[in-house]
Write an enzyme that holds these catalytic residues in place. Sequence first.
Site, PDB file in Angstrom:
ATOM      1  N   PHE A  82      25.343  29.672  59.426  1.00  0.00           N
ATOM      2  CA  PHE A  82      26.831  29.713  58.760  1.00  0.00           C
ATOM      3  C   PHE A  82      27.397  30.897  59.236  1.00  0.00           C
ATOM      4  O   PHE A  82      28.912  30.758  58.848  1.00  0.00           O
ATOM      5  CB  PHE A  82      26.427  29.669  57.333  1.00  0.00           C
ATOM      6  CG  PHE A  82      26.350  31.199  56.692  1.00  0.00           C
ATOM      7  CD1 PHE A  82      27.298  32.006  56.415  1.00  0.00           C
ATOM      8  CD2 PHE A  82      25.033  31.337  56.106  1.00  0.00           C
ATOM      9  CE1 PHE A  82      27.038  33.180  55.818  1.00  0.00           C
ATOM     10  CE2 PHE A  82      24.728  32.602  55.827  1.00  0.00           C
ATOM     11  CZ  PHE A  82      25.752  33.566  55.460  1.00  0.00           C
ATOM     12  N   LYS A  88      23.358  20.944  66.004  1.00  0.00           N
ATOM     13  CA  LYS A  88      23.265  20.808  64.455  1.00  0.00           C
ATOM     14  C   LYS A  88      23.810  21.925  63.738  1.00  0.00           C
ATOM     15  O   LYS A  88      23.018  22.820  63.678  1.00  0.00           O
ATOM     16  CB  LYS A  88      21.846  20.531  64.008  1.00  0.00           C
ATOM     17  CG  LYS A  88      21.604  19.670  62.912  1.00  0.00           C
ATOM     18  CD  LYS A  88      22.062  20.227  61.476  1.00  0.00           C
ATOM     19  CE  LYS A  88      21.201  21.466  60.977  1.00  0.00           C
ATOM     20  NZ  LYS A  88      21.944  22.215  60.024  1.00  0.00           N
ATOM     21  N   GLU A 134      25.242  23.402  57.707  1.00  0.00           N
ATOM     22  CA  GLU A 134      25.652  22.492  56.627  1.00  0.00           C
ATOM     23  C   GLU A 134      26.625  23.091  55.867  1.00  0.00           C
ATOM     24  O   GLU A 134      27.501  22.553  55.114  1.00  0.00           O
ATOM     25  CB  GLU A 134      24.719  21.922  55.885  1.00  0.00           C
ATOM     26  CG  GLU A 134      24.052  22.825  54.785  1.00  0.00           C
ATOM     27  CD  GLU A 134      22.799  23.449  55.676  1.00  0.00           C
ATOM     28  OE1 GLU A 134      22.699  23.732  56.848  1.00  0.00           O
ATOM     29  OE2 GLU A 134      21.756  23.885  55.006  1.00  0.00           O
ATOM     30  N   SER A 176      17.804  32.232  60.103  1.00  0.00           N
ATOM     31  CA  SER A 176      16.693  33.402  59.523  1.00  0.00           C
ATOM     32  C   SER A 176      15.500  33.383  60.132  1.00  0.00           C
ATOM     33  O   SER A 176      14.937  32.347  60.488  1.00  0.00           O
ATOM     34  CB  SER A 176      16.816  33.159  58.010  1.00  0.00           C
ATOM     35  OG  SER A 176      16.178  31.785  57.777  1.00  0.00           O
ATOM     36  N   CYS A 211      24.466  39.344  61.908  1.00  0.00           N
ATOM     37  CA  CYS A 211      23.060  39.491  62.372  1.00  0.00           C
ATOM     38  C   CYS A 211      23.189  40.927  62.909  1.00  0.00           C
ATOM     39  O   CYS A 211      22.039  41.558  63.167  1.00  0.00           O
ATOM     40  CB  CYS A 211      22.710  38.540  63.319  1.00  0.00           C
ATOM     41  SG  CYS A 211      23.224  38.452  65.010  1.00  0.00           S
ATOM     42  N   GLU A 239      16.165  41.791  54.793  1.00  0.00           N
ATOM     43  CA  GLU A 239      17.622  41.359  55.180  1.00  0.00           C
ATOM     44  C   GLU A 239      18.366  41.063  53.976  1.00  0.00           C
ATOM     45  O   GLU A 239      18.250  39.995  53.514  1.00  0.00           O
ATOM     46  CB  GLU A 239      17.456  40.324  56.285  1.00  0.00           C
ATOM     47  CG  GLU A 239      19.016  40.406  56.861  1.00  0.00           C
ATOM     48  CD  GLU A 239      19.116  38.961  58.028  1.00  0.00           C
ATOM     49  OE1 GLU A 239      18.357  38.141  57.800  1.00  0.00           O
ATOM     50  OE2 GLU A 239      19.888  39.336  59.009  1.00  0.00           O
TER      51      GLU A 239
HETATM   52  P1  NAD Z   1      19.238  29.602  57.926  1.00  0.00           P
HETATM   53  O1  NAD Z   1      18.079  30.015  58.667  1.00  0.00           O
HETATM   54  O2  NAD Z   1      19.015  29.304  56.666  1.00  0.00           O
HETATM   55  O3  NAD Z   1      19.710  28.487  58.698  1.00  0.00           O
HETATM   56  C1  NAD Z   1      20.107  28.120  59.958  1.00  0.00           C
HETATM   57  C2  NAD Z   1      20.022  26.792  60.364  1.00  0.00           C
HETATM   58  O4  NAD Z   1      18.642  26.304  60.216  1.00  0.00           O
HETATM   59  C3  NAD Z   1      20.897  26.026  59.639  1.00  0.00           C
HETATM   60  O5  NAD Z   1      21.449  24.987  60.557  1.00  0.00           O
HETATM   61  C4  NAD Z   1      20.110  25.140  58.876  1.00  0.00           C
HETATM   62  O6  NAD Z   1      20.591  23.979  58.426  1.00  0.00           O
HETATM   63  C5  NAD Z   1      18.933  25.136  59.222  1.00  0.00           C
HETATM   64  N1  NAD Z   1      17.832  25.029  58.590  1.00  0.00           N
HETATM   65  C6  NAD Z   1      17.765  25.918  57.108  1.00  0.00           C
HETATM   66  N2  NAD Z   1      16.667  25.684  56.604  1.00  0.00           N
HETATM   67  C7  NAD Z   1      15.913  24.918  57.547  1.00  0.00           C
HETATM   68  C8  NAD Z   1      14.528  24.321  57.127  1.00  0.00           C
HETATM   69  N3  NAD Z   1      13.778  24.607  56.223  1.00  0.00           N
HETATM   70  N4  NAD Z   1      13.947  23.797  58.111  1.00  0.00           N
HETATM   71  C9  NAD Z   1      14.718  23.230  59.425  1.00  0.00           C
HETATM   72  N5  NAD Z   1      16.002  23.784  59.462  1.00  0.00           N
HETATM   73  C10 NAD Z   1      16.636  24.410  58.234  1.00  0.00           C
HETATM   74  O7  NAD Z   1      20.210  30.686  58.289  1.00  0.00           O
HETATM   75  P2  NAD Z   1      21.614  31.053  57.753  1.00  0.00           P
HETATM   76  O8  NAD Z   1      21.482  31.343  56.167  1.00  0.00           O
HETATM   77  O9  NAD Z   1      22.758  29.784  57.872  1.00  0.00           O
HETATM   78  O10 NAD Z   1      22.259  32.186  58.767  1.00  0.00           O
HETATM   79  C11 NAD Z   1      21.775  33.626  58.134  1.00  0.00           C
HETATM   80  C12 NAD Z   1      20.678  34.199  58.889  1.00  0.00           C
HETATM   81  O11 NAD Z   1      20.828  33.851  60.707  1.00  0.00           O
HETATM   82  C13 NAD Z   1      20.565  35.499  58.977  1.00  0.00           C
HETATM   83  O12 NAD Z   1      19.072  35.874  58.954  1.00  0.00           O
HETATM   84  C14 NAD Z   1      21.016  36.151  60.211  1.00  0.00           C
HETATM   85  O13 NAD Z   1      20.308  37.310  60.514  1.00  0.00           O
HETATM   86  C15 NAD Z   1      20.490  35.027  61.310  1.00  0.00           C
HETATM   87  N6  NAD Z   1      21.460  35.361  62.302  1.00  0.00           N
HETATM   88  C16 NAD Z   1      20.858  35.665  63.454  1.00  0.00           C
HETATM   89  C17 NAD Z   1      21.643  35.990  64.587  1.00  0.00           C
HETATM   90  C18 NAD Z   1      20.855  36.436  65.792  1.00  0.00           C
HETATM   91  O14 NAD Z   1      21.386  36.233  66.930  1.00  0.00           O
HETATM   92  N7  NAD Z   1      19.675  36.909  65.529  1.00  0.00           N
HETATM   93  C19 NAD Z   1      22.840  35.557  64.739  1.00  0.00           C
HETATM   94  C20 NAD Z   1      23.412  35.004  63.589  1.00  0.00           C
HETATM   95  C21 NAD Z   1      22.785  34.892  62.564  1.00  0.00           C
END
Ligand code: NAD
Length: 503
Positions: free
Chosen positions: A152, A176, A179, A229, A284, A386
């Site tokens: 997000f 994808k 959401e 994450s 991140c 985090e």
């Molecule tokens: P998230 O892991 O909750 O979601 C990321 C994506 O995965 C979304 O599209 C979501 O719909 C999907 N998703 C969520 N739960 C899922 C599941 N159980 N099974 C399959 N798909 C699932 O992450 P977020 O809260 O949207 O974003 C924040 C996180 O992203 C933080 O941990 C941040 O550090 C990380 N991030 C990392 C980088 C990097 O380059 N390392 C860059 C940006 C963000």
Amino acid sequence: MNTPATLSHYIDGQRVSSHSERYGEVYNPATGQVQSLVPFADAAEVKQAVQSAAAALPAWAAKPPAQRARVLFNFRALLLQHMDELAALLSSEHGKTLADAKGSLTRGLEVVEFACGIPQLLKGEYSDSVATQVDSYNLRQPVGVCVGITPFNFPAMVPLWMFPVALACGNTFVLKPSEKVPSLSLRLAELLTEAGLPDGVLNVINGDKVAVDALLADPDVAAVSFVGSTPVGEAIYQTGCAHGKRVQALCGAKNHLVVMPDADLNQTVDAVMGAAYGSAGERCMAISVVVAVGDETADALLAELMPKIKALKIAPYTDPDAEMGPLITPQHLAKVRNYVESGIKEGAQLVVDGREVQVAGHEQGFFLGGCLFDRVTPEMQIYKEEIFGPVLCVLRVENYQQAIDLVNSHEFGNGAAIFTRDGDCARAFTHHAKIGMVGVNVPIPVPVAYHSFGGWKRSLFGDHYMHGMEGVRFYTRLKTVTARWPSGIREGAQFHFKSGSEH
Ligand code: NAD
């Protein structure tokens, strides 16, 4: 209150309504109101998107790279033309300030510019006469239908890390998006169609775990890029690999900024403010830990930081003076507040408490003021995990060695920075930090588009970083051709394996 709009998918070059009965709510985080509903695709809708990408693949992959680049040149022009509109759309769903939204869009635009150079980037190697009248060269060919699953916090930049490079390399793509912020991806897909991208080359499917699971299991999907994450990324990496796909999963972080006693205090304070509280800490590469070397360093830093954190201009993105916006959802706000409470319980000193901050006229928004903890220790939850919010932890250590040991023993290895005037110390840090992206007097060392982005340890699963040459390698398969053009040479059948010098 207006009825929330219902969003769609983007398949075969157009917006497609969903037949799903499951929907998520998309907030305007500044007002706390639900502004739209996002459909959660079922497996049949996912299949439709993947099939569209699979059908578009042969013709797109066969196009000369220069023709593919031309579409990206057009796309670049449209991104610039629509910058204000895109930034406003982004901020309305994410909450970040307009200046920050434009900054992140520009970072994404730079990846498009990098991808426009694809004819040069795909140039292979050629060896004349590896044996008598035998030449060898290599090709970089597309891997097939690629999938992007994005978080997000960067609704435009992270998708733009992925699909411009994937498309330039001749792949087709199913995105994808998160959401929580689905609209930007739909709009980017529309602009690509306007830029001349053939239908089906980029599809956007909205959804949650159901959609992701269907994508990971689909035999027509060749490669998966994930950013999000760590627990989700690790599971996606394992499942994707088990299904035989190429996977890169960029994950969570806890980025340390080490302040040496000789650092320029003013420069350090400015850097910490922007890196810890910009985008409400939802980056991140945000700095969430300051490691101060020596009590004097810590005291001087805190004396400067505290009033500045209290004076942060916290406001909706519509306020041009806003420095920090709200958090993404009420659930995330509650999670970050819980971390603040856990820090207090564990004995850290909360020297700036942002929990009471209210934004006049936006009382229902998901705002939290900047928080600062002093005397945090490595066993505390607020240090280990985090938080992803405007909460900065200060740890005090006695010397450089203790500082680098902290950096290296943390489970995450995304980014880290050192602030110092001492070249020896900076060089030691850059060489010994077990971290993917290191800054020297630069707090957020995000690599530019023609370098590659990625972390170490539990911040990345897989072998390739994103964009730059790493991105080109991820989105292509290497093929090596060894060719002989016979001109009267006849060796007879050879039954032993020949070395080059024997030919
Ligand atoms: P998230 O892991 O909750 O979601 C990321 C994506 O995965 C979304 O599209 C979501 O719909 C999907 N998703 C969520 N739960 C899922 C599941 N159980 N099974 C399959 N798909 C699932 O992450 P977020 O809260 O949207 O974003 C924040 C996180 O992203 C933080 O941990 C941040 O550090 C990380 N991030 C990392 C980088 C990097 O380059 N390392 C860059 C940006 C963000």
